[in-house]
Write an enzyme that holds these catalytic residues in place. Structure first.
Site, mmCIF file in Angstrom:
data_model
loop_
_atom_site.group_PDB
_atom_site.id
_atom_site.type_symbol
_atom_site.label_atom_id
_atom_site.label_comp_id
_atom_site.label_asym_id
_atom_site.label_seq_id
_atom_site.Cartn_x
_atom_site.Cartn_y
_atom_site.Cartn_z
ATOM 1 N N PRO A 1 0.819 -1.212 0.000
ATOM 2 C CA PRO A 1 0.000 0.000 0.000
ATOM 3 C C PRO A 1 0.851 1.258 0.000
ATOM 4 C CG PRO A 1 0.150 -0.857 2.221
ATOM 5 C CD PRO A 1 0.856 -1.853 1.332
ATOM 6 N N GLY A 2 0.400 2.251 -0.709
ATOM 7 C CA GLY A 2 1.068 3.549 -0.702
ATOM 8 C C GLY A 2 0.071 4.602 -0.259
ATOM 9 N N TYR B 1 -3.657 14.250 -13.798
ATOM 10 C CA TYR B 1 -4.786 13.309 -13.888
ATOM 11 C C TYR B 1 -6.137 14.001 -13.762
ATOM 12 C CZ TYR B 1 -0.856 10.658 -11.892
ATOM 13 O OH TYR B 1 0.376 10.144 -11.608
ATOM 14 N N CYS C 1 4.091 28.785 -15.722
ATOM 15 C CA CYS C 1 3.656 29.287 -17.018
ATOM 16 C C CYS C 1 3.080 28.177 -17.886
ATOM 17 C CB CYS C 1 4.806 29.986 -17.713
ATOM 18 S SG CYS C 1 5.366 31.349 -16.716
HETATM 19 N N1 LLP Z 1 3.062 -1.408 -5.940
HETATM 20 C C1 LLP Z 1 3.354 -1.114 -7.220
HETATM 21 C C2 LLP Z 1 4.093 -2.089 -8.024
HETATM 22 C C3 LLP Z 1 2.964 0.113 -7.756
HETATM 23 O O1 LLP Z 1 3.245 0.385 -9.026
HETATM 24 C C4 LLP Z 1 2.257 1.044 -6.957
HETATM 25 C C5 LLP Z 1 1.847 2.339 -7.493
HETATM 26 C C6 LLP Z 1 1.990 0.700 -5.615
HETATM 27 C C7 LLP Z 1 2.396 -0.537 -5.148
HETATM 28 C C8 LLP Z 1 1.264 1.621 -4.675
HETATM 29 O O2 LLP Z 1 -0.019 1.885 -5.105
HETATM 30 P P1 LLP Z 1 -1.018 2.681 -4.167
HETATM 31 O O3 LLP Z 1 -1.352 1.801 -2.960
HETATM 32 O O4 LLP Z 1 -0.398 3.933 -3.758
HETATM 33 O O5 LLP Z 1 -2.211 2.892 -5.021
HETATM 34 N N2 LLP Z 1 1.006 9.026 -9.243
HETATM 35 C C9 LLP Z 1 -0.307 8.420 -9.246
HETATM 36 C C10 LLP Z 1 -0.271 7.016 -8.666
HETATM 37 C C11 LLP Z 1 0.681 6.098 -9.365
HETATM 38 C C12 LLP Z 1 0.732 4.753 -8.747
HETATM 39 C C13 LLP Z 1 1.842 3.954 -9.320
HETATM 40 N N3 LLP Z 1 2.039 2.686 -8.695
HETATM 41 C C14 LLP Z 1 -1.267 9.317 -8.492
HETATM 42 O O6 LLP Z 1 -0.847 10.354 -8.008
HETATM 43 O O7 LLP Z 1 -2.451 9.003 -8.419
#
Ligand code: LLP
Length: 418
Positions: free
Chosen positions: A274-275, A316, A342
């Site tokens: 999780p992120g 996005y 800009c």
């Molecule tokens: N594991 C892998 C292999 C990933 O590619 C990602 C996110 C995560 C875990 C974590 O995902 P999460 O739990 O955070 O959804 N910049 C974009 C999000 C890109 C996510 C890329 N991969 C945004 O700001 O919405």
């Protein structure tokens, strides 16, 4: 749940008035609540207590050392996607034995560094990567523990830019050719095949796509067993969404429970990456209104934070809530909050009904803890903003504001121009 709230008309992060932080460090700045971060981790971790598991925080969401340290202390591992993230996780004191390395483009030097650090496993994303890791591990007289990241061809029903588990996406190995790659990996002398992995996307607000992906991986695990390949780690990636606006993602408890129902009978350790769900709603970006300008056609509120500080709205079209740092009576206007960059795409909110904020006022851009600072840049030669960690009544600068000197660090003028 988060710890941003109003007290006597003023926005607080835990027991610190946001205004006090701004007086000390200026704007823009990122502000994180340590109590919220810890709470989010604990709730997520607790959702899986009934199954052996490791929660590997996706470093890309927020890579600040203090935040990595906080999660590491609570028992988290890390999901990394680069040598830089490995370096950060190790510097923060995270346990390399709980680090998983994902990503389609791992370079040889990055693979070497990860092997040297003794990470838990590599999530491999292509047949060529298998061969390369085998070769590097051989030269280092090591065995690399590997999982194959499978592309299960599942629609995560999220923004196309952050959907990763569809056949047409660049990620993972096609589920149809996975057996072939597993057979090959099993033959390679310097690989130890230990797992299967997937990650189907981000900001997913239903449990069903995760369950569908899990079911596909289970079928694969059965077929692998028939080939005497025993899967010890099942990595389901990250992706659980958060509430930015009207979304209603399932709470981690429900997500955990539903996955566990489908994991019954599997003898392996579950890995989660999780992120966003851990950090997203634990952070805000504080910015100051510089000017307003209104014409017949448009009302603009120009603030001192731009798309280089928080790229998500421009990239996005993402929604981030906006709260005034000091509550008050204001007229409502339909306005856009724009930054100093800009580019027409430089906005934090577009044509939204909001209080008519006036120059000098402070605004909190909500849900900015994930993919906020970590995606920020120096575009338009803007120093990156400071990050502050609040705990109870105290706050700590966990990253200073960059200076102009730092902006030109490493640059030089060649002799012929001197
Ligand atoms: N594991 C892998 C292999 C990933 O590619 C990602 C996110 C995560 C875990 C974590 O995902 P999460 O739990 O955070 O959804 N910049 C974009 C999000 C890109 C996510 C890329 N991969 C945004 O700001 O919405």
């Amino acid at each position: 749940m988060h710890h941003f709230h109003y007290q006597s008309g003023e926005l607080y992060c835990e027991n610190v008035p946001v205004r006090r932080v701004v007086e000390a460090v200026g704007t823009p700045c990122y502000l994180y609540s340590a109590t919220t971060l810890a709470h989010h981790f604990q709730v997520f971790d607790a959702a899986f207590t009934q199954f052996p598991h490791i929660v590997c925080f996706a470093v890309k969401a927020n890579a600040n050392l203090a935040i990595l340290r906080l999660f590491g202390r609570l028992g988290a591992g890390a999901d990394i996607v680069s040598g830089g993230e490995l370096y950060r996780a190790v510097q923060a004191g995270m346990d390399p034995g709980k680090i998983v390395y994902s990503g389609v483009g791992k370079r040889p030097d990055e693979i070497r560094a990860a092997l040297k650090a003794g990470i838990l496993l590599f999530n491999m994303e292509s047949s060529q990567e298998l061969e390369l890791i085998n070769c590097i591990a051989g030269r280092m007289k090591l065995k690399a523990r590997v999982a194959l990241r499978i592309n299960p061809d599942i629609d995560a029903q999220t923004h196309p830019y952050i959907s990763t588990g569809l056949k047409k996406n660049k990620f993972g190995i096609d589920i149809d050719r996975a057996l072939e790659d597993y057979r090959r990996a099993q033959e390679l002398p310097h690989l130890e095949v230990v797992g299967v992995a997937c990650h189907i996307g981000s900001q997913i607000t239903q449990v069903s796509p995760f369950v569908d992906a899990l079911e596909r991986l289970k079928e694969l695990i059965d077929r692998l067993r028939a080939l005497s390949i025993r899967i010890q780690y099942l990595d389901l990636g990250g992706g659980l969404g958060i509430q930015y606006d009207q979304e209603a993602p399932p709470p981690p408890s429900e997500y955990g429970q539903k996955l566990i129902e489908h994991l019954k009978g599997l003898e392996c350790t579950l890995i989660l990456e999780p992120g966003r769900v851990l950090v997203g709603n634990a952070g805000i970006l504080v910015t100051k209104v510089l000017y307003t300008k209104a014409s017949d056609a448009k009302h603009f509120i120009i603030v001192d934070a731009g798309m280089n500080d928080l790229a998500r709205p421009s990239l996005y079209g993402s929604y981030h809530g906006l709260w005034p740092v000091v509550e008050g009576q204001r007229d409502q206007v339909k306005a856009s909050i724009v930054g100093p960059i800009c580019e027409t795409g430089d906005f934090l909110a577009k044509d939204r009904l909001m209080p008519a904020f006036a120059p000098g006022e402070l605004l909190a851009v909500l849900s900015a803890g994930a993919y906020g600072f970590s995606m920020s840049s120096n575009y338009n030669a803007r120093p990156r903003v400071p990050e502050i960690l609040v705990q109870d009544q105290d706050f700590y600068v966990i990253r200073k504001r960059e200076t102009y000197r730092q902006l030109i660090w490493g640059e030089s003028i060649p002799d012929f121009l001197k």
